[in-house]
Design a protein around this motif. Structure first.
Motif, PDB file in Angstrom:
ATOM      1  N   PHE A 151      41.567  31.515  47.736  1.00 28.28           N
ATOM      2  CA  PHE A 151      42.228  30.492  46.942  1.00 28.28           C
ATOM      3  C   PHE A 151      41.651  30.548  45.533  1.00 28.28           C
ATOM      4  CE2 PHE A 151      41.602  25.998  45.409  1.00 28.28           C
ATOM      5  CZ  PHE A 151      42.900  25.820  44.949  1.00 28.28           C
ATOM      6  N   GLY A 152      42.529  30.611  44.530  1.00 27.27           N
ATOM      7  CA  GLY A 152      42.068  30.617  43.150  1.00 27.27           C
ATOM      8  C   GLY A 152      42.230  31.989  42.512  1.00 27.27           C
ATOM      9  N   PRO A 153      41.592  32.194  41.370  1.00 28.52           N
ATOM     10  CA  PRO A 153      40.782  31.216  40.647  1.00 28.52           C
ATOM     11  C   PRO A 153      41.648  30.138  39.976  1.00 28.52           C
ATOM     12  CG  PRO A 153      41.008  33.214  39.338  1.00 28.52           C
ATOM     13  CD  PRO A 153      41.652  33.499  40.661  1.00 28.52           C
ATOM     14  N   VAL A 154      41.152  28.911  39.999  1.00 30.99           N
ATOM     15  CA  VAL A 154      41.808  27.792  39.336  1.00 30.99           C
ATOM     16  C   VAL A 154      41.198  27.684  37.940  1.00 30.99           C
ATOM     17  CG1 VAL A 154      42.259  25.314  39.372  1.00 30.99           C
ATOM     18  CG2 VAL A 154      42.231  26.622  41.516  1.00 30.99           C
ATOM     19  N   ILE A 155      41.981  27.958  36.924  1.00 30.78           N
ATOM     20  CA  ILE A 155      41.476  28.070  35.562  1.00 30.78           C
ATOM     21  C   ILE A 155      42.468  27.451  34.587  1.00 30.78           C
ATOM     22  CG2 ILE A 155      39.990  30.109  35.751  1.00 30.78           C
ATOM     23  CD1 ILE A 155      42.451  31.826  35.197  1.00 30.78           C
ATOM     24  N   THR A 156      41.953  27.015  33.451  1.00 29.28           N
ATOM     25  CA  THR A 156      42.827  26.589  32.356  1.00 29.28           C
ATOM     26  C   THR A 156      42.032  26.604  31.053  1.00 29.28           C
ATOM     27  OG1 THR A 156      44.449  24.946  31.638  1.00 29.28           O
ATOM     28  CG2 THR A 156      42.402  24.081  32.579  1.00 29.28           C
ATOM     29  N   PRO A 157      42.594  27.205  30.015  1.00 25.80           N
ATOM     30  CA  PRO A 157      43.793  28.039  30.007  1.00 25.80           C
ATOM     31  C   PRO A 157      43.498  29.421  30.576  1.00 25.80           C
ATOM     32  CG  PRO A 157      42.799  28.032  27.840  1.00 25.80           C
ATOM     33  CD  PRO A 157      41.984  27.074  28.675  1.00 25.80           C
ATOM     34  N   ALA A 158      44.499  30.278  30.660  1.00 28.96           N
ATOM     35  CA  ALA A 158      44.297  31.624  31.180  1.00 28.96           C
ATOM     36  C   ALA A 158      43.464  32.452  30.210  1.00 28.96           C
ATOM     37  CB  ALA A 158      45.646  32.302  31.405  1.00 28.96           C
ATOM     38  N   PRO A 159      42.367  33.066  30.682  1.00 31.55           N
ATOM     39  CA  PRO A 159      41.605  33.959  29.808  1.00 31.55           C
ATOM     40  C   PRO A 159      42.453  35.148  29.359  1.00 31.55           C
ATOM     41  CG  PRO A 159      40.370  33.423  31.806  1.00 31.55           C
ATOM     42  CD  PRO A 159      41.774  32.944  32.014  1.00 31.55           C
ATOM     43  N   ARG A 160      42.169  35.626  28.181  1.00 32.46           N
ATOM     44  CA  ARG A 160      42.931  36.744  27.626  1.00 32.46           C
ATOM     45  C   ARG A 160      42.026  37.955  27.423  1.00 32.46           C
ATOM     46  NH1 ARG A 160      48.009  34.761  28.506  1.00 32.46           N
ATOM     47  NH2 ARG A 160      48.179  32.622  27.708  1.00 32.46           N
ATOM     48  N   GLY A 161      42.645  39.129  27.351  1.00 33.82           N
ATOM     49  CA  GLY A 161      41.929  40.342  27.018  1.00 33.82           C
ATOM     50  C   GLY A 161      40.757  40.626  27.936  1.00 33.82           C
ATOM     51  N   GLU A 162      39.659  41.052  27.345  1.00 36.59           N
ATOM     52  CA  GLU A 162      38.493  41.426  28.131  1.00 36.59           C
ATOM     53  C   GLU A 162      37.897  40.241  28.870  1.00 36.59           C
ATOM     54  OE1 GLU A 162      35.751  43.814  29.974  1.00 36.59           O
ATOM     55  OE2 GLU A 162      37.626  44.311  28.941  1.00 36.59           O
ATOM     56  N   ALA A 163      38.082  39.033  28.361  1.00 34.28           N
ATOM     57  CA  ALA A 163      37.620  37.851  29.098  1.00 34.28           C
ATOM     58  C   ALA A 163      38.325  37.753  30.444  1.00 34.28           C
ATOM     59  CB  ALA A 163      37.848  36.584  28.277  1.00 34.28           C
ATOM     60  N   ALA A 164      39.613  38.099  30.482  1.00 32.79           N
ATOM     61  CA  ALA A 164      40.340  38.129  31.747  1.00 32.79           C
ATOM     62  C   ALA A 164      39.758  39.183  32.667  1.00 32.79           C
ATOM     63  CB  ALA A 164      41.826  38.410  31.483  1.00 32.79           C
ATOM     64  N   GLY A 165      39.402  40.324  32.109  1.00 31.34           N
ATOM     65  CA  GLY A 165      38.809  41.389  32.909  1.00 31.34           C
ATOM     66  C   GLY A 165      37.463  41.011  33.492  1.00 31.34           C
ATOM     67  N   ARG A 166      36.657  40.314  32.721  1.00 30.16           N
ATOM     68  CA  ARG A 166      35.338  39.903  33.231  1.00 30.16           C
ATOM     69  C   ARG A 166      35.474  38.921  34.388  1.00 30.16           C
ATOM     70  NH1 ARG A 166      34.131  39.927  27.627  1.00 30.16           N
ATOM     71  NH2 ARG A 166      34.370  37.656  27.515  1.00 30.16           N
ATOM     72  N   LEU A 167      36.436  38.003  34.295  1.00 32.02           N
ATOM     73  CA  LEU A 167      36.658  37.083  35.408  1.00 32.02           C
ATOM     74  C   LEU A 167      37.102  37.857  36.647  1.00 32.02           C
ATOM     75  CD1 LEU A 167      36.853  34.302  36.668  1.00 32.02           C
ATOM     76  CD2 LEU A 167      39.113  34.036  35.616  1.00 32.02           C
ATOM     77  N   TRP A 168      37.957  38.837  36.461  1.00 29.93           N
ATOM     78  CA  TRP A 168      38.369  39.678  37.583  1.00 29.93           C
ATOM     79  C   TRP A 168      37.168  40.383  38.217  1.00 29.93           C
ATOM     80  CZ3 TRP A 168      41.818  40.669  41.084  1.00 29.93           C
ATOM     81  CH2 TRP A 168      41.782  41.900  41.751  1.00 29.93           C
ATOM     82  N   ASP A 169      36.302  40.931  37.381  1.00 33.00           N
ATOM     83  CA  ASP A 169      35.116  41.620  37.906  1.00 33.00           C
ATOM     84  C   ASP A 169      34.274  40.685  38.765  1.00 33.00           C
ATOM     85  OD1 ASP A 169      35.947  43.819  36.437  1.00 33.00           O
ATOM     86  OD2 ASP A 169      34.549  43.438  34.776  1.00 33.00           O
ATOM     87  N   GLY A 170      34.132  39.434  38.312  1.00 32.74           N
ATOM     88  CA  GLY A 170      33.371  38.463  39.091  1.00 32.74           C
ATOM     89  C   GLY A 170      34.039  38.152  40.414  1.00 32.74           C
ATOM     90  N   LEU A 171      35.368  38.076  40.397  1.00 35.65           N
ATOM     91  CA  LEU A 171      36.103  37.795  41.624  1.00 35.65           C
ATOM     92  C   LEU A 171      35.947  38.942  42.617  1.00 35.65           C
ATOM     93  CD1 LEU A 171      37.958  35.402  42.446  1.00 35.65           C
ATOM     94  CD2 LEU A 171      39.895  36.880  41.931  1.00 35.65           C
ATOM     95  N   VAL A 172      35.987  40.152  42.127  1.00 34.41           N
ATOM     96  CA  VAL A 172      35.775  41.319  42.989  1.00 34.41           C
ATOM     97  C   VAL A 172      34.391  41.262  43.621  1.00 34.41           C
ATOM     98  CG1 VAL A 172      35.514  43.835  43.000  1.00 34.41           C
ATOM     99  CG2 VAL A 172      37.418  42.777  41.755  1.00 34.41           C
ATOM    100  N   ALA A 173      33.398  40.864  42.830  1.00 32.93           N
ATOM    101  CA  ALA A 173      32.030  40.806  43.343  1.00 32.93           C
ATOM    102  C   ALA A 173      31.874  39.771  44.449  1.00 32.93           C
ATOM    103  CB  ALA A 173      31.055  40.510  42.202  1.00 32.93           C
TER     104      ALA A 173
END
Length: 210
Positions: A167-189
């Motif tokens: 479930f999630g990530p629940v975020i606001t606003p949506a991260p853009r660019g490399e910030a979006a990628g870093r959140l993805w990396d954390g989710l993968v971890a």
């Protein structure tokens, strides 16, 4: 840099068009596609089925119950569109519906669905599916592919990272660019961590669609 298609990992993402939080997360996932080798695999779930059937409406106020009764319409149209043109149409149609419902704040506008169908190059006649139960079994089957794994104590968005449904990530606003990628990396971890279940804090902001 936009990634090539050959080595992208598909990320199943379950959405109900009515949910503002799923909408924001979906826009984040599109940002992730630009900076990581992933591709969203759009799938439908139903807030109406979750709240009115699986949870039997327990703990819901009258206003939210009424909203849930109306929630069948948009997801039924999405199901009809996928039956008509294949599942690849779900991404463009979700974008067309969500932009009007959330960014343009047209939740009470009866023309949203027909406009969105036209914008996605789909027959506007598919809007009649909103009032039909004919595809509900398909919606429920797609819904269960997410919630049988993630459980009933969550809502939407739901996505799957490798073999882990979250479930999630629940975020606001949506991260853009490399910030979006870093959140993805954390989710993968965290998804790769055996026994990981939850990270959470109380939401202190309303959904932001900017």
């Amino acid at each position: 840099m936009i990634m090539g298609e050959a080595d992208r990992v598909e990320v199943p993402f379950w959405f109900d068009p009515l949910c503002p939080w799923a909408w924001i997360t979906s826009r984040w996932l599109l940002e992730v596609e630009q900076v990581r080798p992933v591709r969203a695999d759009w799938r439908i779930m139903s807030l109406a089925y979750l709240n009115l059937v699986q949870r039997e409406g327990k703990g819901l106020g009258e206003d939210y119950l009424e909203l849930m009764k109306k929630a069948w319409g948009p997801v039924r149209v999405c199901a009809a569109a996928a039956e008509h043109a294949g599942p690849s149409v779900l991404g463009p149609l979700y974008t067309a519906i969500g932009t009007r419902l959330h960014n343009q704040r047209r939740r009470d506008d009866s023309t949203v669905i027909t406009e969105a169908l036209a914008a996605a190059d789909l027959p506007v006649s598919l809007a009649t599916a909103a009032a039909s139960t004919g595809l509900d079994e398909l919606i429920i089957a797609s819904h269960h592919k997410a919630f049988d794994d993630v459980g009933l104590d969550v809502g939407t968005p739901i996505l799957r990272v490798s073999d882990t449904t979250l479930f999630g990530p629940v975020i606001t606003p949506a991260p853009r660019g490399e910030a979006a990628g870093r959140l993805w990396d954390g989710l993968v971890a965290v998804a790769a961590t055996d026994g990981f279940f939850e990270l959470k804090r109380t939401r202190s902001r309303k959904p932001s669609f900017d």
